[in-house]
Design an enzyme around this catalytic site. Sequence first.
Site, PDB file in Angstrom:
ATOM      1  CG  ASP A   9      -0.469   0.319   2.510  1.00  0.00           C
ATOM      2  OD1 ASP A   9       0.755   0.547   2.636  1.00  0.00           O
ATOM      3  OD2 ASP A   9      -1.257   0.366   3.478  1.00  0.00           O
ATOM      4  CB  CYS A  66       0.590  -2.175   4.816  1.00  0.00           C
ATOM      5  SG  CYS A  66       0.479  -3.023   6.393  1.00  0.00           S
ATOM      6  CB  THR A  68       2.351  -1.679  10.909  1.00  0.00           C
ATOM      7  OG1 THR A  68       1.114  -2.210  10.403  1.00  0.00           O
ATOM      8  CG2 THR A  68       2.116  -0.306  11.505  1.00  0.00           C
ATOM      9  CG  HIS A  99      10.635 -24.431  12.650  1.00  0.00           C
ATOM     10  ND1 HIS A  99      10.827 -24.382  14.012  1.00  0.00           N
ATOM     11  CD2 HIS A  99      11.719 -25.086  12.148  1.00  0.00           C
ATOM     12  CE1 HIS A  99      11.963 -24.993  14.335  1.00  0.00           C
ATOM     13  NE2 HIS A  99      12.532 -25.412  13.213  1.00  0.00           N
ATOM     14  CG  HIS A 134       9.117 -28.148  11.698  1.00  0.00           C
ATOM     15  ND1 HIS A 134       8.943 -27.591  12.944  1.00  0.00           N
ATOM     16  CD2 HIS A 134      10.400 -28.599  11.661  1.00  0.00           C
ATOM     17  CE1 HIS A 134      10.075 -27.663  13.620  1.00  0.00           C
ATOM     18  NE2 HIS A 134      10.973 -28.281  12.863  1.00  0.00           N
TER      19      HIS A 134
HETATM   20  C1  RB5 Z   1      -2.234   3.010   6.148  1.00  0.00           C
HETATM   21  O1  RB5 Z   1      -2.270   4.312   6.628  1.00  0.00           O
HETATM   22  C2  RB5 Z   1      -1.822   2.062   7.248  1.00  0.00           C
HETATM   23  O2  RB5 Z   1      -2.878   1.887   8.132  1.00  0.00           O
HETATM   24  C3  RB5 Z   1      -1.380   0.746   6.661  1.00  0.00           C
HETATM   25  O3  RB5 Z   1      -0.312   0.963   5.803  1.00  0.00           O
HETATM   26  C4  RB5 Z   1      -0.917  -0.300   7.647  1.00  0.00           C
HETATM   27  O4  RB5 Z   1       0.033   0.190   8.530  1.00  0.00           O
HETATM   28  C5  RB5 Z   1      -1.975  -1.057   8.316  1.00  0.00           C
HETATM   29  O5  RB5 Z   1      -1.770  -2.049   9.029  1.00  0.00           O
END
Ligand code: RB5
Length: 148
Positions: A9, A66, A68, A99, A134
């Site tokens: 994203d 994304c 995070t 694993h 595993h």
């Molecule tokens: C987008 O702003 C953000 O929420 C997305 O990139 C991500 O971190 C979500 O888990």
Amino acid sequence: MANVVLANDHGAVELALTLVKHLTQKGYTVNHLGVSSNDSVDYPDMAELACNEFKKGSYEFGVLLCGTGIGISISANKIEGIRCALPQNSYASGMARKHNDVNFIAFGGRIEYSEDPCTILDAFTDASFEGDRHQRRVDKIMALENRC
Ligand code: RB5
């Protein structure tokens, strides 16, 4: 060399392009499904796009990013047949393959990793599934798709 599908994203454009370049330099053919601009997109849509492409069958693994790594990995793990890891470091990324036999690895573009994310990805690509006990555990993970 193998094919890799990659999607991200707007929260991870720079890291996505870095990983595309890194994988390409290692000899992988990367199908980058986007995005390459900071225009906002929804990470579940990008996860679905990449997982459906992966399930066509010609890919060794997929990479999702994304901000995070959390939202896109949760989304991927809702899709039948997908096991997506969100490793903290290269130890975890190697183990995710050895694993857990994951078919996707996720990263966060806004995360400050203690190691270069390329190194974390290398630990994944250099590892292989160890099978044996595993395999039994991975089979149990997949059986949860139909039971819960
Ligand atoms: C987008 O702003 C953000 O929420 C997305 O990139 C991500 O971190 C979500 O888990």
